[in-house]
Each structure stands twice: as C-alpha cells, then as structure tokens.
Design an enzyme around this catalytic site. Structure first.
Site, PDB file in Angstrom:
ATOM      1  N   GLU A  25      -4.180 -52.618  -7.529  1.00  0.00           N
ATOM      2  CA  GLU A  25      -3.641 -51.587  -8.753  1.00  0.00           C
ATOM      3  C   GLU A  25      -1.891 -52.200  -8.497  1.00  0.00           C
ATOM      4  O   GLU A  25      -1.300 -51.955  -7.326  1.00  0.00           O
ATOM      5  CB  GLU A  25      -3.709 -50.237  -8.298  1.00  0.00           C
ATOM      6  CG  GLU A  25      -2.876 -49.604  -9.283  1.00  0.00           C
ATOM      7  CD  GLU A  25      -3.120 -49.822 -10.786  1.00  0.00           C
ATOM      8  OE1 GLU A  25      -4.333 -49.774 -11.133  1.00  0.00           O
ATOM      9  OE2 GLU A  25      -2.142 -49.640 -11.681  1.00  0.00           O
ATOM     10  N   THR A  37      -4.754 -51.878 -16.590  1.00  0.00           N
ATOM     11  CA  THR A  37      -6.065 -52.298 -16.050  1.00  0.00           C
ATOM     12  C   THR A  37      -7.208 -52.976 -16.702  1.00  0.00           C
ATOM     13  O   THR A  37      -7.779 -53.712 -16.418  1.00  0.00           O
ATOM     14  CB  THR A  37      -6.507 -51.103 -15.113  1.00  0.00           C
ATOM     15  OG1 THR A  37      -5.494 -50.504 -14.256  1.00  0.00           O
ATOM     16  CG2 THR A  37      -7.639 -51.687 -13.879  1.00  0.00           C
ATOM     17  N   ASP A  59      -3.468 -56.661 -10.960  1.00  0.00           N
ATOM     18  CA  ASP A  59      -3.932 -56.340 -12.261  1.00  0.00           C
ATOM     19  C   ASP A  59      -2.845 -56.433 -13.482  1.00  0.00           C
ATOM     20  O   ASP A  59      -2.872 -57.081 -14.203  1.00  0.00           O
ATOM     21  CB  ASP A  59      -4.830 -54.893 -12.243  1.00  0.00           C
ATOM     22  CG  ASP A  59      -3.986 -53.751 -12.226  1.00  0.00           C
ATOM     23  OD1 ASP A  59      -2.664 -54.086 -11.463  1.00  0.00           O
ATOM     24  OD2 ASP A  59      -4.310 -52.702 -12.448  1.00  0.00           O
TER      25      ASP A  59
HETATM   26  C1  GP9 Z   1      -7.314 -45.873 -14.167  1.00  0.00           C
HETATM   27  C2  GP9 Z   1      -6.948 -47.002 -13.411  1.00  0.00           C
HETATM   28  C3  GP9 Z   1      -5.419 -47.290 -13.657  1.00  0.00           C
HETATM   29  O1  GP9 Z   1      -8.864 -45.682 -14.094  1.00  0.00           O
HETATM   30  O2  GP9 Z   1      -7.338 -48.115 -13.790  1.00  0.00           O
HETATM   31  O3  GP9 Z   1      -5.199 -47.464 -14.920  1.00  0.00           O
HETATM   32  P1  GP9 Z   1      -3.598 -48.183 -15.328  1.00  0.00           P
HETATM   33  O4  GP9 Z   1      -2.779 -47.194 -15.741  1.00  0.00           O
HETATM   34  O5  GP9 Z   1      -3.345 -49.092 -14.376  1.00  0.00           O
HETATM   35  O6  GP9 Z   1      -4.142 -49.251 -16.699  1.00  0.00           O
HETATM   36 MN    MN Z   2      -3.864 -50.698 -13.180  1.00  0.00          MN
END
Ligand code: GP9
Ligand code: MN
Length: 414
Positions: free
Chosen positions: A38, A80, A254
C-alpha cells in the site's frame, strides 16, 4: 464496434516484443505470490529518516531478486483498484473514476482466468469489506476463484489500526488460509496499514517520524517501516511453510502515498525542488521479482517500465506465450522492450526524457529542454491511452477471438 477492435489488435500486434529467452518459463508451474504494498513509493528504498533505514528488509530482499528501478505506477482515481486492473489485464485504468466501478461488468481476459488452462487456482487476500472498490463483482470476472476478505479474518480492536487489520496479523492469518489452497496457485495480497493518514500504534513504531510541517509525510516513514517488517515476517512464514522455494514472488507499490499537497515537506526531505519533473519521478514505485534458483543472478534493471507491463512479464516467466494477447504492456525482461511508461495523466517517461505538465525535461540535467525532444513520443503516448480507453468504454474484448476459443473449450469440457 468490431472493426475498431481489429484496428487496435493490429496496433498491438505490431508492438509485440519477444520474451527474454533465458527467463521464458523460468517459473513454470510455480505458485505465484503477488504482494501489493500500500502507498509504497520508490524514494524510500535505500533511504533513511534521521539516519534510520526506512525499508531494511526490502533493501536486503532486492539484493537476491530482480529489482526494476525505473518502474512507475499508472493509476488514476481508482487507486488500489486501478493498480489491480493494470496488473491483471495490461489495460490502462480510466482518466476518471475507478474502472472497477464504471466497467467492472466488461469482458476481460484476466491473468487468473488465463492461468486456469494451466491448472492454476487463484485467490486474493485482503482484510477489507468484500464490496470495497466493487471487488466482489470484478474478481470473479477476472477469473479469481476465491476472495479472502474481512469476514475470513479475525479482526479485533487490539490487532487493528487505521483502516483495519494490521499488516503483520494480516500476513500471519493469510498464510493459514494459503496453506489450504490447491497448488499451483496465483495469489494476490493487498496490505492496508501504510494507508493515508498513516496511523500507527506507539509499539509498532521502529523509526522516527520526519520533522516537517506535513503530518502526513512525517508519519509516512514509521508506517512504511512497519510494512517492511510485516513483509519480512511474511517471507519467514513462507519459508517455514515450504512455500518459498516453489513460488515466484512479485512485490510492488500500488500508487503514491504522498500527494502534491505535501510538496513543501517533500522538498525538505529530498533537499530539492519538486518540479513537474521531480513529481513524475516520485511516481516510481518499487517493483521486485524473486525467482527461486535465480537469487545469485539478482540484479537491478534500469529499463523504464510500469504496471501495464506486469501481466506479459509474469505470463512469460510462467512459460505462456502472449503474442496474440490484447495487452498494452510488454515483457520487462525482454531485450527488445522499449524504455517507456505513460502515466494516466498523459505524462510519460523514456530513457532520456520526461514529459510532464506540457513540458519536456532532459533526464541527464533534470532541467526543461526543447519540447521537440519529446515530440516523437507524444503521439504514441496518446494513442496508447486512447486505444485502451476504447477497449474499456466499448467493452471490445467481447470481440477477442482467444476469448471465444476458451469459452468453447469450457463448454466442451462441461
Ligand atoms: C482498500 C484498500 C486501499 O480496500 O485497497 O484503497 P486505496 O484507497 O489505496 O485505493
Ligand atoms: Mn492503495
């Protein structure tokens, strides 16, 4: 319509790159473990805060893996979910909104679906609500067999922070589920702790916060450090469970975590002005591939690439030819691959130039140069996004012959 699709297919065929011969099939029949980290940007790799390493484990892991040091995220507002779309389809996400929401019902040829022919089972692990980003609807359409979501995890106030389950617990519980999967499997793990606003319990802080006027950037470093530690435990667990040696591991960031609102603080950290050139370079995310038996060959690859290239790269490692596939990326290990990445806002990066904010920058000086230097690539960058958008808006993969071939096969089988 279908004639439009034929034109796009011809463009894509003309741009196909031959796989790297040595690595084609290097991971055949191995499990695939994809880890989406993340908000991880590349600028923290090998870097420090107050003299403390921010990603000590990733720094070591890179030494025994292939590390793509000029790899860019290409996500838009779908964050993401856009990176997941890029990963499994080698199509660009959209300029507005999340393609998972707006066109999640389209026909796709997702990697998990393609791998079924090879006997792969597929699963996603993410400790969030199933319907977040419309994942519960889109995953089956990409071919995923199983989605381990919030309901599959034991989540308590004690093991949560910020957006939910802490990464360490997430990986730990995920490995238990993972052990139950049929092999070979294609699996994707999506972490959560290093998410804006980067909250972390005191006990989990392993490096200092940065000291600037941006609370966001300050807190980014301890949460990245925590994610790095969680990933280390995951790798140790995989080793303990005997899953490390028969799996290929792909790790990438990501999308960015630090927005332009924090440029002043970022300038303080980097010690240089965040021009459109530097902003574009900040869109680099780490990209690491670990292939068992290739550790000694681990090396840094400087070819310019992006998330669009993940699918063909991975399929070639698994020994699957992609020359007839509808894909905008190419094999990042291929000698023939062009140094090129188009970001979703239309900026692009080549071996020598960065085009951003309608300006052309020379990478060797990091200064603006004559626009004519970027011109030869401007058309291509537009074309790529435009063709990909046509496929998504028109649901054009309905006309893809390879798709019919597989459907017939499935029907025969039934
Ligand atoms: C939520 C996670 C985070 O399920 O994938 O989302 P983002 O805000 O980074 O798209
Ligand atoms: Mn994300």
């Amino acid at each position: 319509d279908s004639s439009e699709f034929v034109e796009i297919e011809n463009y894509l065929k003309a741009n196909q790159k031959a796989p790297n011969e040595e690595l084609f099939g290097a991971a055949e029949n191995k499990n695939v473990i994809i880890v989406s980290l993340e908000s991880l940007q590349d600028f923290v790799i090998g870097n420090t805060v107050n003299g403390q390493e921010v990603t000590p484990f990733l720094n070591d892991f890179i030494e025994e893996s292939y590390y793509f040091e000029n790899f860019y995220h290409q996500t838009g507002q779908g964050k993401t979910s856009d990176s997941e779309f890029l990963l499994d389809n080698s199509l660009y996400p959209l300029g507005r909104g999340s393609v998972f929401f707006t066109h999640g019902g389209n026909e796709f040829n997702g990697t998990p679906e393609l791998l079924k022919d090879k006997g792969y089972y597929s699963a996603v692990f993410h400790a969030n609500n199933r319907s977040f980003w419309n994942r519960d609807v889109v995953y089956p359409r990409l071919g995923y067999d199983r989605f381990f979501s919030l309901a599959d995890y034991e989540v308590t106030p004690e093991n949560s922070v910020g957006w939910g389950l802490k990464d360490k617990e997430f990986f730990e519980q995920s490995v238990e589920h993972m052990k139950t999967l049929p092999q070979p499997f294609y699996s994707k793990f999506i972490t959560l702790t290093n998410h804006f606003p980067f909250e972390l319990d005191e006990e989990d802080k392993m490096v200092d916060e940065f000291d600037s006027n941006s609370r966001t950037l300050n807190r980014y470093f301890p949460t990245v450090r925590y994610m790095d530690e969680a990933f280390k435990y995951f790798i140790e667990d995989l080793k303990a469970e005997g899953l490390y040696e028969n799996s290929i591991i792909v790790v990438y960031g990501d999308h960015y975590g630090i927005s332009q609102n924090h440029n002043v603080a970022m300038e303080q950290y980097l010690g240089k002005e965040v021009t459109p050139y530097q902003w574009t370079q900040l869109q680099k995310v780490p990209m690491i591939v670990h292939i068992p038996g290739e550790e000694h060959k681990g090396k840094k690859i400087s070819k310019v690439s992006g998330q669009i290239d993940l699918k063909p790269t991975l399929l070639h490692l698994l020994g699957i030819d992609t020359k007839d596939h509808v894909q905008f990326g190419s094999d990042m290990f291929s000698e023939e691959k062009m140094d090129f990445a188009v970001l979703r806002d239309g900026s692009f990066i080549t071996d020598k130039y960065v085009y951003a904010d309608n300006k052309c920058y020379d990478k060797s000086t990091e200064e603006e140069t004559n626009l004519s230097a970027c011109e030869p690539y401007m058309e291509k960058a537009k074309q790529e996004l435009d063709y990909s958008d046509k496929i998504v808006y028109g649901d054009l993969l309905r006309f893809y012959e390879g798709k019919n071939y597989r459907l017939e096969k499935t029907e025969d089988h039934n």
